[in-house]
Design an enzyme around this catalytic site. Structure first.
Site, PDB file in Angstrom:
ATOM      1  N   ARG A 275       0.825  -1.204   0.000  1.00 39.60           N
ATOM      2  CA  ARG A 275       0.000   0.000   0.000  1.00 39.60           C
ATOM      3  C   ARG A 275       0.863   1.259   0.000  1.00 39.60           C
ATOM      4  O   ARG A 275       0.512   2.270  -0.601  1.00 39.60           O
ATOM      5  CB  ARG A 275      -0.956  -0.005   1.196  1.00 39.60           C
ATOM      6  CG  ARG A 275      -1.905   1.188   1.195  1.00 39.60           C
ATOM      7  CD  ARG A 275      -2.960   1.102   2.279  1.00 39.60           C
ATOM      8  NE  ARG A 275      -3.999   0.133   1.928  1.00 39.60           N
ATOM      9  CZ  ARG A 275      -4.264  -0.969   2.610  1.00 39.60           C
ATOM     10  NH1 ARG A 275      -3.555  -1.247   3.682  1.00 39.60           N
ATOM     11  NH2 ARG A 275      -5.213  -1.794   2.239  1.00 39.60           N
ATOM     12  N   ALA A 276       2.009   1.212   0.687  1.00 38.48           N
ATOM     13  CA  ALA A 276       2.877   2.391   0.742  1.00 38.48           C
ATOM     14  C   ALA A 276       3.364   2.783  -0.646  1.00 38.48           C
ATOM     15  O   ALA A 276       3.415   3.969  -0.988  1.00 38.48           O
ATOM     16  CB  ALA A 276       4.062   2.123   1.665  1.00 38.48           C
TER      17      ALA A 276
END
Length: 675
Positions: A275-276
């Site tokens: 997700r980062a």
């Protein structure tokens, strides 16, 4: 309608304003978490953002804000067909910390659903926030079951409401913005990761800037309309820049070299999951659009990393969020490809400010943002030493490595706030029975409802296949789950504990218990005693990292006023019972059991103080810190006076003595039988 404080009138807070504006440009960035001390304009800035968002086209009369261009085929108010559209301002919906589940997700009329087969649904806050902003002030204090619903909606873009087989689904895509004061406790890692960006804010230490903040706030309170009119030009210009950046966003290109930098940065800082990487890519793209460019640069990636990664690097609540900027620069330089030529910055409001990738909004006549030196927040000072510590005091030692501890629980069945420690009657958990609802029906017990209605069907004139159900037939399901407790630590910091290796082990054990309390959603408090007195080093709070900070700075030395420590703990628990009577306490006394101070007969005084806790029915555990080949067993004697149990530091570990929980519960049952 009340006038909101203008966004462009907020002084300083460059990172906060930039993060909010990037989400306004690209809602796909994923929202903002604003961390900071109280009184730093967190809520003011978030509420002001809603005034800058473009209007939202909606289907006329739809309670779920369907887009006329692509209405939701499963909308409860649909199908919409060729329904006319209209435009309305973007909404900012506030979720109160104490909101009920029905208020968040909506309420289904169970009586109509059972008797008439009608889905009579009243939308909740998730429906109201669709295509707008969902704002949660003090998000770290939100109940676990509400956080679960937020996680589901944020992941799926929809909200599901189910009651005994009757379900309603509607779209719920929103910009999630939360504010929190870290002193009051941390967020669950799952929710923390759902926020695209995070920003740390602190009040400026620059006197001139503080003067400007006060001047503007007083002017706003004296005449809000006139103050807003004064900033209307800047607000209009900023709103236009957001619209222009949104239009440019689809044209921004993210080159392979930049993508490699993003991936390398996330790998270098060992963030979990992917997700980062996605959030950084979206943030860098939004930064380029905000700056009026169609290509993403390394500086955009750097700024995106500073906003998207700090909160994803925390491995425990005791880790401070942040990034090593030297390491970040080295990584970006190592994977730097061919950079596009920097286009000149476009003329317009907000250019030239700090914040990378295109700057921040204008500040009008206000002073410049504070320098990094003036904005620096000094470390909190250690708790003052109690009276009488005097000679013999030793400097604080570092804690040993924390470990996974055995579960300590309070015996019996409570009714406190939802958590993960002790058994309790809760809104969520396994069904254990049924009862007549005292208020609105939230969890239907279907079998009990049918059983209550069945004998009356002939008298009610039932003629068809449907069951005739009336309000008196409805039964609420009673459920059993887990609650969070108040875990109060009473830590002996006297000379008998001052051996460096022993105190390091003791601090490591307490740190382990604090980590366990964080995971189980407990409140924690810290009482220390040494010399001639005891003190409340930390009043009960949800912030376990604050307790860890006080523990780290705890010096040792002096005599052992065990009775004073127990009496101080008794006072703390008495006050907390008045403040929050439903939250049950667990007293954890960390000591070797010695009593060498506090009166003519310190041992008898300590026993008397311990019996006060036993008389109150307080569940207690004594962590025996006595070491050496010859042991006096004083901690075990203290535990018997408390009506609790004693465990050694070794026995506290999760991989030893499987019956520890049973011992605590058995002690509580014995105490109740004796009473």
């Amino acid at each position: 309608m009340s006038t909101r404080y203008p966004f462009t009138a907020v002084v300083g807070m460059d990172d906060l304003r930039l993060a909010l504006l990037l989400n306004a440009v690209s809602p796909a960035v994923g929202g903002v978490l604003v961390r900071g001390e109280k009184g730093t304009a967190k809520s003011t800035a978030v509420r002001a953002l809603a005034e800058l968002l473009p209007e939202v086209p909606v289907v006329a009369g739809c309670r779920f804000s369907c887009d006329p261009a692509s209405p939701d085929p499963g909308c409860p108010d649909g199908p919409h067909g060729d329904a006319p559209g209209s435009a309305r301002p973007a909404r900012m919906v506030e979720l109160p910390v104490g909101a009920s589940e029905d208020r968040l997700v909506g309420a289904l009329d169970i009586e109509k659903a059972l008797a008439e087969g009608v889905k009579a649904f009243e939308p909740g806050l998730l429906a109201a926030a669709h295509r707008g902003i969902l704002y949660v002030d003090e998000v770290n204090l939100l109940s676990d079951h509400l956080i679960d619903h937020l996680l589901d909606a944020a992941a799926m873009g929809a909200s599901h409401v189910e009651r005994e087989g009757v379900s309603v689904r509607h779209a719920a895509r929103f910009l999630l913005v939360g504010t929190m004061n870290p002193e009051e406790g941390e967020l669950r890692p799952q929710l923390l990761d759902r926020f695209g960006l995070t920003v740390e804010v602190a009040a400026s230490r620059d006197p001139e800037q503080r003067v400007e903040v006060v001047r503007r706030r007083l002017a706003f309170e004296d005449d809000a309309a006139a103050f807003a009119a004064r900033w209307a030009g800047e607000e209009t210009a900023l709103r236009g820049r957001i619209v222009a950046a949104r239009a440019l966003l689809p044209e921004v290109t993210l080159g392979d070299a930049v993508l490699l930098q993003i991936a390398a940065t996330c790998a270098a800082f060992e963030v979990d999951g992917m997700r980062a990487d996605i959030v950084m890519a979206r943030t860098a793209t939004a930064l380029a659009a905000w700056a009026g460019r169609t290509e993403v640069t390394s500086e955009d990636v750097r700024q995106a990393a500073l906003l998207a990664l700090p909160h994803r690097r925390r491995r425990s609540p005791f880790d401070a969020p942040g990034l090593d900027e030297d390491k970040l620069d080295e990584t970006l330089e190592q994977f730097k490809g061919d950079e596009p030529d920097d286009d000149p910055e476009p003329d317009g409001p907000g250019d030239g400010g700090p914040g990378g990738g295109g700057g921040v909004p204008p500040q009008g006549e206000g002073p410049d943002a504070p320098s990094p030196e003036s904005a620096e927040v000094p470390e909190s000072a250690p708790a003052p030493a109690p009276q009488g510590s005097g000679a013999g005091e030793r400097a604080a030692v570092k804690a040993a490595e924390p470990f996974r501890t055995k579960v300590l629980s309070v015996p019996g069945l409570g009714e406190g706030a939802a958590g993960r420690r002790s058994r309790a009657r809760t809104e969520h958990g396994r069904t254990t029975g049924s009862a007549r609802p005292r208020g609105a029906l939230t969890k239907l017990h279907l079998a009990a409802t049918v059983q209550a209605a069945a004998p009356h069907q002939r008298a009610r004139g039932r003629s068809g296949p449907g069951l005739v159900v009336r309000r008196d037939d409805l039964r609420q399901a009673t459920r059993e789950g887990r609650e969070g407790n108040l875990v109060l630590f009473a830590v002996d910091a006297s000379g008998s504990m001052a051996a460096r290796q022993r105190m390091s082990a003791v601090k490591g054990a307490v740190l382990s218990l604090l980590l366990d309390a964080y995971q189980r959603r407990d409140k924690v408090g810290l009482v220390t005693f040494r010399g001639r007195d005891a003190e409340v080093a930390l009043p009960p709070t949800s912030s376990v990292d604050a307790a860890a900070a006080r523990l780290e700075k705890l010096p040792t030395g002096g005599r052992t006023p065990l009775s004073a420590g127990l009496l101080k703990a008794h006072d703390v628990l008495r006050i907390e019972r008045l403040r929050d009577p439903s939250r049950r306490p667990l007293l954890v006394v960390v000591t070797d059991g010695r009593a060498t101070g506090g009166g003519a007969d310190p041992v008898a005084l300590a026993a008397r103080a311990a019996r006060l806790h036993a008389a109150d029915g307080t569940a207690s555990v004594v962590v025996d810190c006595e070491t050496g080949p010859v042991r006096l067993g004083l901690a075990g004697t203290l535990a018997r006076e408390l009506g609790g149990t004693a465990v050694t530091l070794d026995e506290l570990r999760a991989d030893s003595i499987a019956g520890l929980v049973r011992d605590v519960q058995a002690a509580g049952q014995t105490k109740r039988r004796a009473a």
